[in-house]
Scaffold this active site. Structure first.
Site, PDB file in Angstrom:
ATOM      1  N   MET A 159       0.739  -2.816  12.488  1.00 42.05           N
ATOM      2  CA  MET A 159       0.061  -3.814  13.309  1.00 42.05           C
ATOM      3  C   MET A 159      -0.002  -3.464  14.797  1.00 42.05           C
ATOM      4  O   MET A 159       0.104  -4.349  15.656  1.00 42.05           O
ATOM      5  CB  MET A 159       0.739  -5.183  13.119  1.00 42.05           C
ATOM      6  CG  MET A 159       0.736  -5.665  11.685  1.00 42.05           C
ATOM      7  SD  MET A 159      -0.934  -5.802  10.992  1.00 42.05           S
ATOM      8  CE  MET A 159      -1.433  -7.335  11.765  1.00 42.05           C
ATOM      9  N   HIS A 198      -8.263  -1.263   5.895  1.00 40.13           N
ATOM     10  CA  HIS A 198      -8.509  -2.593   6.466  1.00 40.13           C
ATOM     11  C   HIS A 198      -9.146  -3.485   5.395  1.00 40.13           C
ATOM     12  O   HIS A 198     -10.062  -3.040   4.692  1.00 40.13           O
ATOM     13  CB  HIS A 198      -9.433  -2.460   7.683  1.00 40.13           C
ATOM     14  CG  HIS A 198      -9.657  -3.768   8.369  1.00 40.13           C
ATOM     15  ND1 HIS A 198      -8.702  -4.354   9.178  1.00 40.13           N
ATOM     16  CD2 HIS A 198     -10.703  -4.624   8.338  1.00 40.13           C
ATOM     17  CE1 HIS A 198      -9.160  -5.504   9.624  1.00 40.13           C
ATOM     18  NE2 HIS A 198     -10.364  -5.700   9.138  1.00 40.13           N
ATOM     19  N   ASN A 205       0.836  -1.213   0.000  1.00 41.93           N
ATOM     20  CA  ASN A 205       0.000   0.000   0.000  1.00 41.93           C
ATOM     21  C   ASN A 205       0.866   1.257   0.000  1.00 41.93           C
ATOM     22  O   ASN A 205       0.555   2.234  -0.680  1.00 41.93           O
ATOM     23  CB  ASN A 205      -0.958   0.002   1.197  1.00 41.93           C
ATOM     24  CG  ASN A 205      -2.174  -0.855   0.927  1.00 41.93           C
ATOM     25  OD1 ASN A 205      -3.085  -0.451   0.212  1.00 41.93           O
ATOM     26  ND2 ASN A 205      -2.181  -2.068   1.471  1.00 41.93           N
ATOM     27  N   LYS A 238       4.426   2.580  26.008  1.00 42.53           N
ATOM     28  CA  LYS A 238       3.897   2.912  24.684  1.00 42.53           C
ATOM     29  C   LYS A 238       3.887   4.430  24.483  1.00 42.53           C
ATOM     30  O   LYS A 238       4.140   4.933  23.389  1.00 42.53           O
ATOM     31  CB  LYS A 238       2.478   2.361  24.558  1.00 42.53           C
ATOM     32  CG  LYS A 238       1.891   2.515  23.193  1.00 42.53           C
ATOM     33  CD  LYS A 238       0.678   1.636  23.007  1.00 42.53           C
ATOM     34  CE  LYS A 238       0.263   1.627  21.559  1.00 42.53           C
ATOM     35  NZ  LYS A 238      -0.680   0.575  21.247  1.00 42.53           N
TER      36      LYS A 238
HETATM   37  C1  GRF Z   1      -3.389  -4.677   3.993  1.00 39.78           C
HETATM   38  O1  GRF Z   1      -4.249  -5.739   3.688  1.00 39.78           O
HETATM   39  C2  GRF Z   1      -4.083  -3.673   4.856  1.00 39.78           C
HETATM   40  O2  GRF Z   1      -5.444  -3.554   4.598  1.00 39.78           O
HETATM   41  C3  GRF Z   1      -3.878  -4.254   6.232  1.00 39.78           C
HETATM   42  O3  GRF Z   1      -2.579  -4.773   6.208  1.00 39.78           O
HETATM   43  C4  GRF Z   1      -2.243  -5.136   4.876  1.00 39.78           C
HETATM   44  C5  GRF Z   1      -0.964  -4.442   4.528  1.00 39.78           C
HETATM   45  O4  GRF Z   1      -0.472  -4.832   3.278  1.00 39.78           O
HETATM   46  N1  GRF Z   1      -4.106  -3.245   7.251  1.00 39.78           N
HETATM   47  P1  GRF Z   1       0.818  -4.128   2.671  1.00 39.78           P
HETATM   48  O5  GRF Z   1       1.916  -4.214   3.738  1.00 39.78           O
HETATM   49  O6  GRF Z   1       0.459  -2.709   2.357  1.00 39.78           O
HETATM   50  O7  GRF Z   1       1.176  -4.913   1.457  1.00 39.78           O
END
Ligand code: GRF
Length: 189
Positions: free
Chosen positions: A93, A112, A17, A68
């Site tokens: 994450m 998401h 992404n 945190k």
């Molecule tokens: C994606 O599916 C996003 O929706 C989720 O984590 C994944 C990340 O994929 N939150 P990438 O690291 O961008 O390939």
């Protein structure tokens, strides 16, 4: 000419992404500049992708901080140093705490791989397949303290390809790359 909006992309994994966003910027489709890639996983592939584009990376191990709040405060300092205006989560994450939320109110977004509020949390694609839904999708939303719970900005549906998780995943990721760019075009105007 109006200056591009300064963004930081937060990612813990592959970073596809992030790459889609950066490529949209380079094609002139998104008037933004990725000032910093922030990761909690220094070995993640997103770091390699960022280096290829010549974008600085802030890789911090949360375990090396007492709390945190301290971890996020260190991130905020780096973001402020490079004038970051928006935070774009892309496979990051970790839950965001009130420290970062207060520093960037209504300026943190996430993507998401499901049609929220269905299937929040980890392995949303696996959850959808296990549930037997025929249509799942992608959601872009503002981030709050919950797990994938903030106000929804944009959604797109993706058909589940029965018996083929890999093809379903690929279709979802392709849709993510298109939808995130479109949503950011609107938001960052
Ligand atoms: C994606 O599916 C996003 O929706 C989720 O984590 C994944 C990340 O994929 N939150 P990438 O690291 O961008 O390939």
């Amino acid at each position: 000419m109006i200056a591009p909006v300064k963004i930081a992309v937060f990612a813990s994994g592959s970073g596809s992404n992030f790459q889609a966003i950066q490529e949209a910027i380079e094609r002139g489709e998104l008037h933004a500049k990725v000032e910093l890639v922030v990761t909690d996983k220094p070995a993640a592939f997103v770091v390699t992708r960022a280096e290829k584009f010549g974008i600085p990376v802030l890789a911090l191990n949360p375990k090396e901080f007492a709390s945190k709040a301290d971890y996020e405060t260190a991130i905020i300092e780096a973001l402020r140093e490079c004038g970051v205006q928006w935070i774009v989560l892309a496979g990051y994450m970790r839950l965001i705490s009130e420290v970062l939320l207060a520093a960037y109110p209504q300026r943190i977004v996430n993507i998401h791989p499901s049609l929220l509020p269905s299937f929040p949390g980890k392995d949303a694609i696996g959850q959808a397949i296990a549930h037997g839904v025929k249509v799942t999708g992608v959601t872009v939303h503002f981030v709050d303290e919950g797990m994938d719970t903030g106000p929804i900005i944009a959604q797109a549906a993706v058909a589940v390809i029965e018996g083929d998780r890999e093809a379903t995943e690929m279709a979802i990721h392709q849709q993510e790359h298109v939808l995130y760019t479109k949503a950011l075009q609107q938001l960052l105007k």
